[in-house]
Design a protein around this motif. Structure first.
Motif, PDB file in Angstrom:
ATOM      1  N   MET A  72      27.264  45.686  36.345  1.00 28.63           N
ATOM      2  CA  MET A  72      27.179  46.472  35.114  1.00 28.63           C
ATOM      3  C   MET A  72      27.458  45.577  33.909  1.00 28.63           C
ATOM      4  O   MET A  72      26.769  45.650  32.895  1.00 28.63           O
ATOM      5  N   LEU A  73      28.461  44.722  34.035  1.00 21.53           N
ATOM      6  CA  LEU A  73      28.826  43.842  32.929  1.00 21.53           C
ATOM      7  C   LEU A  73      27.760  42.784  32.691  1.00 21.53           C
ATOM      8  O   LEU A  73      27.458  42.433  31.549  1.00 21.53           O
ATOM      9  N   PHE A  74      27.167  42.293  33.755  1.00 17.93           N
ATOM     10  CA  PHE A  74      26.140  41.250  33.629  1.00 17.93           C
ATOM     11  C   PHE A  74      24.979  41.716  32.767  1.00 17.93           C
ATOM     12  O   PHE A  74      24.327  40.918  32.092  1.00 17.93           O
ATOM     13  N   ARG A  75      24.733  43.012  32.725  1.00 20.96           N
ATOM     14  CA  ARG A  75      23.558  43.537  32.030  1.00 20.96           C
ATOM     15  C   ARG A  75      23.852  43.943  30.586  1.00 20.96           C
ATOM     16  O   ARG A  75      22.923  44.307  29.841  1.00 20.96           O
ATOM     17  N   ALA A  76      25.106  43.904  30.159  1.00 14.28           N
ATOM     18  CA  ALA A  76      25.425  44.314  28.778  1.00 14.28           C
ATOM     19  C   ALA A  76      26.747  43.688  28.340  1.00 14.28           C
ATOM     20  O   ALA A  76      27.818  44.247  28.572  1.00 14.28           O
ATOM     21  N   LYS A  77      26.660  42.545  27.700  1.00 17.69           N
ATOM     22  CA  LYS A  77      27.857  41.882  27.187  1.00 17.69           C
ATOM     23  C   LYS A  77      27.460  40.970  26.039  1.00 17.69           C
ATOM     24  O   LYS A  77      26.292  40.643  25.861  1.00 17.69           O
ATOM     25  N   ASP A  78      28.446  40.553  25.255  1.00 14.37           N
ATOM     26  CA  ASP A  78      28.177  39.618  24.167  1.00 14.37           C
ATOM     27  C   ASP A  78      28.929  38.314  24.420  1.00 14.37           C
ATOM     28  O   ASP A  78      29.765  38.220  25.319  1.00 14.37           O
ATOM     29  N   SER A  79      28.643  37.314  23.614  1.00 11.09           N
ATOM     30  CA  SER A  79      29.190  35.970  23.838  1.00 11.09           C
ATOM     31  C   SER A  79      30.690  35.875  23.586  1.00 11.09           C
ATOM     32  O   SER A  79      31.340  34.933  24.058  1.00 11.09           O
ATOM     33  N   LYS A  80      31.255  36.817  22.845  1.00 11.43           N
ATOM     34  CA  LYS A  80      32.691  36.769  22.533  1.00 11.43           C
ATOM     35  C   LYS A  80      33.481  37.836  23.286  1.00 11.43           C
ATOM     36  O   LYS A  80      34.610  38.155  22.914  1.00 11.43           O
ATOM     37  N   LEU A  81      32.884  38.362  24.358  1.00 16.44           N
ATOM     38  CA  LEU A  81      33.555  39.419  25.114  1.00 16.44           C
ATOM     39  C   LEU A  81      34.913  38.966  25.635  1.00 16.44           C
ATOM     40  O   LEU A  81      35.903  39.707  25.533  1.00 16.44           O
ATOM     41  N   THR A  82      34.984  37.769  26.196  1.00 19.36           N
ATOM     42  CA  THR A  82      36.242  37.307  26.800  1.00 19.36           C
ATOM     43  C   THR A  82      37.380  37.328  25.792  1.00 19.36           C
ATOM     44  O   THR A  82      38.467  37.845  26.070  1.00 19.36           O
ATOM     45  N   SER A  83      37.151  36.789  24.604  1.00 22.80           N
ATOM     46  CA  SER A  83      38.213  36.744  23.595  1.00 22.80           C
ATOM     47  C   SER A  83      38.538  38.147  23.073  1.00 22.80           C
ATOM     48  O   SER A  83      39.699  38.463  22.796  1.00 22.80           O
ATOM     49  N   ARG A  84      37.533  39.002  22.940  1.00 26.71           N
ATOM     50  CA  ARG A  84      37.796  40.371  22.478  1.00 26.71           C
ATOM     51  C   ARG A  84      38.610  41.140  23.507  1.00 26.71           C
ATOM     52  O   ARG A  84      39.506  41.909  23.162  1.00 26.71           O
ATOM     53  N   LEU A  85      38.308  40.907  24.767  1.00 24.39           N
ATOM     54  CA  LEU A  85      39.027  41.592  25.834  1.00 24.39           C
ATOM     55  C   LEU A  85      40.467  41.098  25.929  1.00 24.39           C
ATOM     56  O   LEU A  85      41.399  41.883  26.151  1.00 24.39           O
ATOM     57  N   VAL A  86      40.673  39.804  25.729  1.00 26.80           N
ATOM     58  CA  VAL A  86      42.032  39.247  25.735  1.00 26.80           C
ATOM     59  C   VAL A  86      42.869  39.884  24.617  1.00 26.80           C
ATOM     60  O   VAL A  86      44.050  40.194  24.804  1.00 26.80           O
ATOM     61  N   LYS A  87      42.249  40.099  23.469  1.00 27.46           N
ATOM     62  CA  LYS A  87      42.969  40.719  22.351  1.00 27.46           C
ATOM     63  C   LYS A  87      43.432  42.124  22.703  1.00 27.46           C
ATOM     64  O   LYS A  87      44.582  42.511  22.422  1.00 27.46           O
ATOM     65  N   VAL A  88      42.566  42.901  23.346  1.00 25.92           N
ATOM     66  CA  VAL A  88      42.934  44.256  23.744  1.00 25.92           C
ATOM     67  C   VAL A  88      44.017  44.222  24.827  1.00 25.92           C
ATOM     68  O   VAL A  88      44.986  44.996  24.792  1.00 25.92           O
ATOM     69  N   MET A  89      43.872  43.321  25.798  1.00 24.39           N
ATOM     70  CA  MET A  89      44.865  43.199  26.865  1.00 24.39           C
ATOM     71  C   MET A  89      46.235  42.823  26.295  1.00 24.39           C
ATOM     72  O   MET A  89      47.273  43.268  26.787  1.00 24.39           O
ATOM     73  N   ALA A  90      46.243  41.992  25.250  1.00 23.54           N
ATOM     74  CA  ALA A  90      47.507  41.607  24.622  1.00 23.54           C
ATOM     75  C   ALA A  90      48.183  42.814  23.975  1.00 23.54           C
ATOM     76  O   ALA A  90      49.411  42.976  24.052  1.00 23.54           O
TER      77      ALA A  90
END
Length: 249
Positions: A72-90
């Motif tokens: 599901m993620l492979f078909r819809a993501k952007d290049s800065k997803l990892t950093s955006r997700l880290v911000k939410v996890m923090a």
């Protein structure tokens, strides 16, 4: 850290300078700083070690979620997803009210009701958010993961990319335990619709309920295609596709 503006793009080290390529261009920074041994052992750097441990924990939690979402993620993501997700996890980690500093984590942070307002509504592709693509009411049955979309006309209530002839809808029901790393994702069959005038009232239900324990998460995936001679082709590598966290349970 400085941004490199030159016809010659460098990568690597030269004396006290390190040149590297980032997502926003080429950068240069100086070497030096405190030794790793001192950071790991000097009492003066206790806070640094604690911050480092917690950062490692939230990074691992973000990676676990990305892995759990699989195709599901492979078909819809952007290049800065990892950093955006880290911000939410923090932000969620900071809600942990039981662990000592340096050991705060996402699993315990999710026990706070405030985590829902932080995480629900997260879009994995910032270029195509659910609110900007679909103008209809979406409801979730948290018991079985069924998702209902109120009757709507795709031609009037969806923002579709140029050249699209069809779109698909699919939902996912994920249970994930950030403490143990165990997860299970179940999905509904993919429903394909033509981009034509007319009203549809989709109901999408996962094939089964996930067997894992932990936090429940309900996702919707919207993909756009162009059909040529009966063969569907994804548009622009999925830049317009939506993956949205609808609800947590």
């Amino acid at each position: 850290m400085a941004k490199l503006k030159s016809l010659i793009k460098l990568e690597g080290s030269m004396e006290d300078l390190t040149f590297y390529k980032g997502t926003d261009g080429y950068f240069v920074r100086t070497k030096g700083g405190v030794s790793k041994n001192r950071i790991m052992n000097d009492p003066a750097f206790a806070r640094t070690r604690e911050n480092g441990a917690e950062f490692g924990s939230i990074t691992a939690s973000g990676k676990l979620l990305r892995t759990a979402l699989g195709p599901m993620l492979f078909r819809a993501k952007d290049s800065k997803l990892t950093s955006r997700l880290v911000k939410v996890m923090a932000q969620i980690k900071n809600l942990d009210s039981v662990s000592a500093r340096g050991a705060r984590n996402v699993a315990d942070g999710l026990n706070s009701s405030s985590s829902i307002s932080i995480f629900e509504g997260f879009d994995f592709n910032a270029r195509a958010t659910l609110g900007s693509v679909l103008n209809s009411i979406v409801s979730v049955d948290t018991a079985n993961g069924a998702v209902r979309i109120s009757a709507y006309n795709p031609m009037e209530q969806m923002r579709s990319p140029e050249g699209a002839t069809h779109f698909s809808l699919q939902v996912g029901f994920l249970r994930i335990d950030f403490a143990t790393g165990v997860y299970d994702l179940t999905q509904s069959p993919e429903e394909v619709y033509p981009l034509t005038n007319g009203t549809i009232s989709p109901v999408l239900t996962p094939d089964s309920e996930p067997t894992a324990t932990g936090t429940g998460m309900h996702f919707i995936l919207i993909e756009f295609f162009q059909e040529v001679n009966g063969v569907p082709y994804m548009l622009n590598n999925g830049a317009f596709n939506v993956l949205h966290l609808l609800k947590m349970s």
